[in-house]
Design a protein around this motif. Structure first.
Motif, mmCIF file in Angstrom:
data_model
loop_
_atom_site.group_PDB
_atom_site.id
_atom_site.type_symbol
_atom_site.label_atom_id
_atom_site.label_comp_id
_atom_site.label_asym_id
_atom_site.label_seq_id
_atom_site.Cartn_x
_atom_site.Cartn_y
_atom_site.Cartn_z
ATOM 1 N N MET A 20 0.838 -1.183 0.000
ATOM 2 C CA MET A 20 0.000 0.000 0.000
ATOM 3 C C MET A 20 0.874 1.235 0.000
ATOM 4 S SD MET A 20 -1.384 -0.468 3.882
ATOM 5 C CE MET A 20 -2.026 -2.019 3.371
ATOM 6 N N SER A 21 0.257 2.371 -0.283
ATOM 7 C CA SER A 21 1.042 3.599 -0.283
ATOM 8 C C SER A 21 1.442 3.929 1.154
ATOM 9 C CB SER A 21 0.253 4.755 -0.891
ATOM 10 O OG SER A 21 -0.677 5.278 0.043
ATOM 11 N N ALA A 22 2.512 4.677 1.278
ATOM 12 C CA ALA A 22 2.995 5.055 2.603
ATOM 13 C C ALA A 22 2.007 5.958 3.331
ATOM 14 C CB ALA A 22 4.352 5.738 2.476
ATOM 15 N N SER A 23 1.053 6.556 2.604
ATOM 16 C CA SER A 23 0.069 7.432 3.239
ATOM 17 C C SER A 23 -1.269 6.742 3.512
ATOM 18 C CB SER A 23 -0.157 8.676 2.369
ATOM 19 O OG SER A 23 -0.687 8.299 1.112
ATOM 20 N N HIS A 24 -1.359 5.448 3.228
ATOM 21 C CA HIS A 24 -2.595 4.704 3.468
ATOM 22 C C HIS A 24 -2.835 4.595 4.974
ATOM 23 C CE1 HIS A 24 -5.376 1.300 3.691
ATOM 24 N NE2 HIS A 24 -5.694 1.586 2.441
ATOM 25 N N PHE B 221 -3.620 2.140 6.774
ATOM 26 C CA PHE B 221 -3.053 0.919 7.348
ATOM 27 C C PHE B 221 -1.523 0.955 7.417
ATOM 28 C CE2 PHE B 221 -6.788 -1.929 5.747
ATOM 29 C CZ PHE B 221 -7.621 -1.406 6.730
ATOM 30 N N ALA B 222 -0.908 1.893 6.739
ATOM 31 C CA ALA B 222 0.563 1.983 6.732
ATOM 32 C C ALA B 222 1.055 2.134 8.168
ATOM 33 C CB ALA B 222 1.026 3.149 5.880
ATOM 34 N N GLY B 223 2.094 1.414 8.488
ATOM 35 C CA GLY B 223 2.648 1.474 9.837
ATOM 36 C C GLY B 223 2.064 0.447 10.786
ATOM 37 N N ARG B 224 0.985 -0.190 10.394
ATOM 38 C CA ARG B 224 0.413 -1.237 11.248
ATOM 39 C C ARG B 224 1.255 -2.498 11.137
ATOM 40 N NH1 ARG B 224 -6.023 -1.604 10.670
ATOM 41 N NH2 ARG B 224 -5.517 -3.587 11.668
ATOM 42 N N ALA C 117 -0.204 6.068 -6.010
ATOM 43 C CA ALA C 117 -1.119 7.204 -6.062
ATOM 44 C C ALA C 117 -2.238 7.082 -5.028
ATOM 45 C CB ALA C 117 -1.699 7.340 -7.461
ATOM 46 N N ASN C 118 -2.182 6.044 -4.210
ATOM 47 C CA ASN C 118 -3.164 5.779 -3.148
ATOM 48 C C ASN C 118 -4.575 5.591 -3.705
ATOM 49 O OD1 ASN C 118 -3.566 5.152 -0.468
ATOM 50 N ND2 ASN C 118 -3.999 7.256 0.147
ATOM 51 N N LEU C 119 -4.670 5.016 -4.909
ATOM 52 C CA LEU C 119 -5.959 4.737 -5.523
ATOM 53 C C LEU C 119 -6.510 3.386 -5.085
ATOM 54 C CD1 LEU C 119 -5.148 5.943 -9.153
ATOM 55 C CD2 LEU C 119 -6.394 7.188 -7.357
ATOM 56 N N ALA C 120 -5.623 2.527 -4.597
ATOM 57 C CA ALA C 120 -6.013 1.179 -4.203
ATOM 58 C C ALA C 120 -4.856 0.557 -3.426
ATOM 59 C CB ALA C 120 -6.324 0.334 -5.441
ATOM 60 N N VAL C 121 -5.107 -0.642 -2.916
ATOM 61 C CA VAL C 121 -4.039 -1.463 -2.344
ATOM 62 C C VAL C 121 -3.848 -2.633 -3.296
ATOM 63 C CG1 VAL C 121 -4.563 -0.796 0.033
ATOM 64 C CG2 VAL C 121 -5.584 -2.883 -0.907
ATOM 65 N N ALA C 122 -2.778 -3.390 -3.116
ATOM 66 C CA ALA C 122 -2.521 -4.522 -4.000
ATOM 67 C C ALA C 122 -1.639 -5.524 -3.288
ATOM 68 C CB ALA C 122 -1.849 -4.054 -5.284
ATOM 69 N N ALA D 298 12.187 0.899 -0.187
ATOM 70 C CA ALA D 298 13.412 1.591 0.233
ATOM 71 C C ALA D 298 13.265 3.104 0.109
ATOM 72 C CB ALA D 298 14.602 1.109 -0.590
ATOM 73 N N LEU D 299 12.491 3.556 -0.883
ATOM 74 C CA LEU D 299 12.265 4.988 -1.082
ATOM 75 C C LEU D 299 11.091 5.520 -0.249
ATOM 76 C CD1 LEU D 299 12.741 5.136 -4.960
ATOM 77 C CD2 LEU D 299 14.315 5.996 -3.207
ATOM 78 N N SER D 300 10.461 4.650 0.540
ATOM 79 C CA SER D 300 9.299 4.998 1.381
ATOM 80 C C SER D 300 8.096 5.474 0.571
ATOM 81 C CB SER D 300 9.681 6.041 2.436
ATOM 82 O OG SER D 300 10.674 5.534 3.280
ATOM 83 N N VAL D 301 7.981 4.976 -0.653
ATOM 84 C CA VAL D 301 6.834 5.290 -1.500
ATOM 85 C C VAL D 301 5.716 4.291 -1.235
ATOM 86 C CG1 VAL D 301 6.049 5.437 -3.900
ATOM 87 C CG2 VAL D 301 8.290 6.322 -3.264
ATOM 88 N N LEU D 302 6.111 3.028 -1.077
ATOM 89 C CA LEU D 302 5.177 1.959 -0.733
ATOM 90 C C LEU D 302 5.603 1.341 0.584
ATOM 91 C CD1 LEU D 302 4.771 0.090 -4.154
ATOM 92 C CD2 LEU D 302 3.259 1.820 -3.161
ATOM 93 N N THR D 303 4.662 0.670 1.218
ATOM 94 C CA THR D 303 4.968 -0.049 2.449
ATOM 95 C C THR D 303 4.293 -1.413 2.412
ATOM 96 O OG1 THR D 303 4.995 0.118 4.861
ATOM 97 C CG2 THR D 303 3.024 0.923 3.762
#
Length: 137
Positions: free
Chosen positions: A1-5, A7-10, A65-70, A82-87
């Motif tokens: 997911m995006s780093a801004s989702h 659920f990110a960090g859970r 783009a935080n349009l969905a998870v995958a 590594a670039l903190s774009v996805l988590t």
């Protein structure tokens, strides 16, 4: 997911939580898509597919783009993580594995390069705790 989702960090999410999210998936017939949909189906959930895209790169861009998870191969997102774009956030109890098969003719002379590749593949799979089946035909 995006780093801004949200659920990110859970540490993880439940299968029900994951299935309730908008999902970006590869085209029908993709082995990855089939594996993911079957895993959720086996747990009594159906994915909410909102985007069907042609391949992993397109799926990753939609997620960025935080349009969905995958769900894609963890190796395919190493750079983005590594670039903190996805988590990555694991889904509780969901382990997806696909065996790897390497076929070659029995008794056929293998070049030094082919032997090195087989050694590399076996070691790589062993490190990632996967399964490599070598079949001689």
């Amino acid at each position: 997911m995006s780093a801004s989702h949200p659920f990110a960090g859970r540490a993880s999410v439940s299968p029900a939580e994951a299935a309730g999210e908008d999902f970006a998936v590869p085209e029908p017939g993709s082995r990855t898509r089939t594996l993911i949909e079957q895993a959720f189906h086996d747990r009594g959930h159906r994915l909410r597919v909102t985007m069907q895209l042609p391949g992993t790169e397109a799926v990753k861009k939609a997620v960025e783009a935080n349009l969905a998870v995958a769900m894609v191969s963890r190796y395919s997102i190493d750079r983005e993580v590594a670039l903190s774009v996805l988590t990555r956030v694991p889904v509780d109890g969901l382990v997806l594995e696909r065996p790897i098969h390497i076929l070659h003719r029995k008794g056929k002379h293998l070049s030094p390069l082919a032997r090195r590749f087989l050694t590399f593949a076996s070691e790589y799979v062993a490190e990632s705790e996967g399964t490599l089946k070598r079949i001689r035909k």
